[in-house]
Design a protein around this motif. Structure first.
Motif, mmCIF file in Angstrom:
data_model
loop_
_atom_site.group_PDB
_atom_site.id
_atom_site.type_symbol
_atom_site.label_atom_id
_atom_site.label_comp_id
_atom_site.label_asym_id
_atom_site.label_seq_id
_atom_site.Cartn_x
_atom_site.Cartn_y
_atom_site.Cartn_z
ATOM 1 N N PHE A 62 0.954 -1.380 0.134
ATOM 2 C CA PHE A 62 0.076 0.118 0.312
ATOM 3 C C PHE A 62 0.601 1.087 0.052
ATOM 4 O O PHE A 62 0.133 1.934 0.320
ATOM 5 N N GLY A 63 2.026 1.206 0.290
ATOM 6 C CA GLY A 63 2.713 2.501 -0.224
ATOM 7 C C GLY A 63 3.106 3.043 1.014
ATOM 8 O O GLY A 63 3.634 4.369 0.605
ATOM 9 N N LEU A 64 2.639 2.791 2.615
ATOM 10 C CA LEU A 64 3.052 3.531 3.444
ATOM 11 C C LEU A 64 4.358 3.813 3.776
ATOM 12 O O LEU A 64 5.034 2.905 4.305
ATOM 13 N N LYS A 65 5.082 4.905 3.206
ATOM 14 C CA LYS A 65 6.585 5.471 3.704
ATOM 15 C C LYS A 65 6.834 6.690 3.764
ATOM 16 O O LYS A 65 5.552 7.209 3.581
ATOM 17 N N ILE A 66 7.540 7.058 4.443
ATOM 18 C CA ILE A 66 7.589 8.691 4.961
ATOM 19 C C ILE A 66 8.671 8.876 3.515
ATOM 20 O O ILE A 66 8.999 8.158 2.896
ATOM 21 N N GLY A 67 8.558 10.179 3.755
ATOM 22 C CA GLY A 67 8.451 10.986 1.731
ATOM 23 C C GLY A 67 9.422 11.886 1.912
ATOM 24 O O GLY A 67 10.882 10.774 2.113
ATOM 25 N N VAL A 68 9.551 12.768 1.868
ATOM 26 C CA VAL A 68 10.853 13.776 1.918
ATOM 27 C C VAL A 68 10.614 14.339 3.536
ATOM 28 O O VAL A 68 10.030 15.270 4.442
ATOM 29 N N VAL A 69 11.870 14.508 4.146
ATOM 30 C CA VAL A 69 12.390 15.335 4.981
ATOM 31 C C VAL A 69 12.821 15.777 4.622
ATOM 32 O O VAL A 69 13.976 16.133 5.026
ATOM 33 N N SER A 101 12.951 7.531 -4.035
ATOM 34 C CA SER A 101 13.603 7.027 -5.010
ATOM 35 C C SER A 101 15.145 6.878 -4.845
ATOM 36 O O SER A 101 15.580 7.384 -3.760
ATOM 37 N N GLY A 102 15.746 6.008 -5.821
ATOM 38 C CA GLY A 102 16.864 5.675 -5.344
ATOM 39 C C GLY A 102 17.444 4.606 -4.021
ATOM 40 O O GLY A 102 15.857 4.022 -3.876
ATOM 41 N N TRP A 103 18.177 4.499 -3.652
ATOM 42 C CA TRP A 103 18.552 3.761 -2.510
ATOM 43 C C TRP A 103 17.929 3.632 -1.064
ATOM 44 O O TRP A 103 17.466 3.051 -0.541
ATOM 45 N N TRP A 156 14.550 2.197 -0.480
ATOM 46 C CA TRP A 156 14.655 1.105 0.613
ATOM 47 C C TRP A 156 14.947 1.011 1.532
ATOM 48 O O TRP A 156 14.747 0.906 3.006
ATOM 49 N N LEU A 157 15.733 2.611 2.313
ATOM 50 C CA LEU A 157 15.755 2.774 3.746
ATOM 51 C C LEU A 157 15.021 2.559 4.005
ATOM 52 O O LEU A 157 14.273 2.804 5.331
ATOM 53 N N ALA A 158 13.929 3.581 3.938
ATOM 54 C CA ALA A 158 12.523 3.694 3.851
ATOM 55 C C ALA A 158 11.510 3.292 4.442
ATOM 56 O O ALA A 158 11.259 3.232 5.618
ATOM 57 N N ILE A 159 11.684 1.724 4.061
ATOM 58 C CA ILE A 159 10.467 0.762 4.662
ATOM 59 C C ILE A 159 11.494 0.174 6.180
ATOM 60 O O ILE A 159 10.209 0.514 6.735
ATOM 61 N N PRO A 160 12.316 0.569 5.929
ATOM 62 C CA PRO A 160 12.567 0.214 7.628
ATOM 63 C C PRO A 160 12.872 0.585 8.656
ATOM 64 O O PRO A 160 12.216 0.437 9.913
#
Length: 366
Positions: A115-122, A134-136, A139-143
């Motif tokens: 469902f794509g709920l992740k932190i976006g721009v900080v 975007s980018g690597w 994938w860091l946003a998921i954990p």
């Protein structure tokens, strides 16, 4: 706005009506909470009351919340439903911590990955921003997101130690997020927040001291998961304070959990070991009544909520000043109530040493 009000009233009324029936169900299936040395209540109490919150929320969600297929909003609904079921099983069968954690991880993975709920721009002060889309960093946003959701879920669960405490603090947090979403013209998130708020308030009538039933892990895990997910959805791409606001809004459970970890490290105990050193225990030990303790923590929660709203309207320098002041106030409050220990009070002890030196110098001068 009318949809928001109708959603709030619907969830409140249904939750209120459902609570007595859920109480009877909890007694019938044996989902009861017996007193012990760690708990404040002195008689067997039905729990699983969080099911009434969920029922009010469930009806209002499908009637009024603007969700779509594979939307973040629907993902939060599915994830919170899973943790609610995990909580019900725990209230009935006393699941081990590893099974409870597994259920939370599954629910969080569902809302984050498909469902794509992740932190976006900080957005950071004076140094640009970090884009997790975007980018690597994607994938860091998921954990990071999963850690936040699981952490907040358990923080809300940990403060569920007095009648109406966790429900009231969650209501204040949900209301704060709803107001902030309205200020940002995000009516979708605002509607969800007020639907959740209504369901909590309908139940809180029966849960406030003296409580007629507890919400149990059914309620505390469900509310914690929702608040954690909403804090990401509502503020993931706002202003500089988008990184700070969720922490301030959820200040009480995060404060209590953080210093519970510190306390156990200082006392050389396992981090997961239970104790009677939480904020509500400390206030009770200071002589406050059950009701006064709960109302005091409500007041602290309202203060954090007001600070969070203030932070959305301040300049960067003002934000930094407010945050430094908040940190000092939190640390001082921690020392006053003895949240870590009665001996570990660096600010108070430093102040006392300064006053003693000043008194000695005054005597020498005289």
């Amino acid at each position: 706005m009318s949809t928001l009000i109708l959603g709030f009233l619907t969830s409140l009324i249904i939750s209120f009506i459902a609570t007595p029936y859920v109480k009877n169900l909890a007694v019938k299936v044996g989902a009861v909470d017996a007193p012990n040395q760690r708990k404040v209540h002195t008689r067997i109490m039905p729990r699983m009351g969080g099911l009434a919150i969920y029922i009010g929320y469930l009806v209002a969600f499908f009637l009024f919340v603007p969700y779509t297929s594979l939307s973040e909003m629907l993902g939060i609904f599915i994830g919170s439903t899973i943790v609610m079921v995990v909580g019900m099983l725990d209230d009935k069968y006393q699941l081990s911590p590893k099974w409870k954690l597994l259920g939370q991880l599954v629910a969080t993975a569902i809302v984050v990955i498909p469902f794509g709920l992740k932190i976006g721009v900080v957005n950071l002060p004076y140094s640009g921003s970090i884009d997790f889309s975007s980018g690597w960093l994607f994938w860091l946003a998921i954990p990071i997101t999963m850690f936040w959701i699981v952490g907040v879920t358990n923080a809300v669960n940990l403060i569920d130690g007095l009648d109406g405490l966790s429900a009231g603090v969650s209501a204040i947090a949900a209301g704060t997020m709803g107001v902030m979403a309205l200020l940002m013209d995000d009516y979708k998130v605002a509607t969800y927040c007020f639907v959740l708020l209504g369901a909590i308030l309908g139940f809180l009538y029966f849960n406030f001291h003296p409580a007629r039933l507890f919400m149990g892990d059914t309620g505390s895990l469900f509310l914690g998961f929702n608040l954690a997910a909403l804090s990401i959805m509502g503020f993931k791409e706002a202003l500089f304070v988008s990184f700070i606001i969720p922490i301030v809004v959820l200040g009480v459970p995060l404060w209590d959990t953080f210093f519970a970890i510190v306390r156990r490290i200082v006392n050389k105990k396992p981090i997961s070991s239970p104790d009677k050193g939480h904020l509500h225990h400390c206030l009770l030990n200071m002589g406050l009544s059950h009701r006064s303790t709960v109302l005091t923590i409500y007041s602290i929660s309202i203060f954090f909520g007001m600070m969070a709203i203030l932070l959305t309207k301040t300049t960067k320098w003002t934000t930094i000043i407010v945050m430094v002041a908040l940190v000092i106030v939190i640390h001082l409050g921690t020392e006053i109530v003895g949240l870590v220990s009665r001996r570990h009070r660096p600010l108070i002890n430093t102040y006392r040493r300064i006053k003693i030196k000043q008194a000695e110098q005054q005597r020498r001068t005289n």
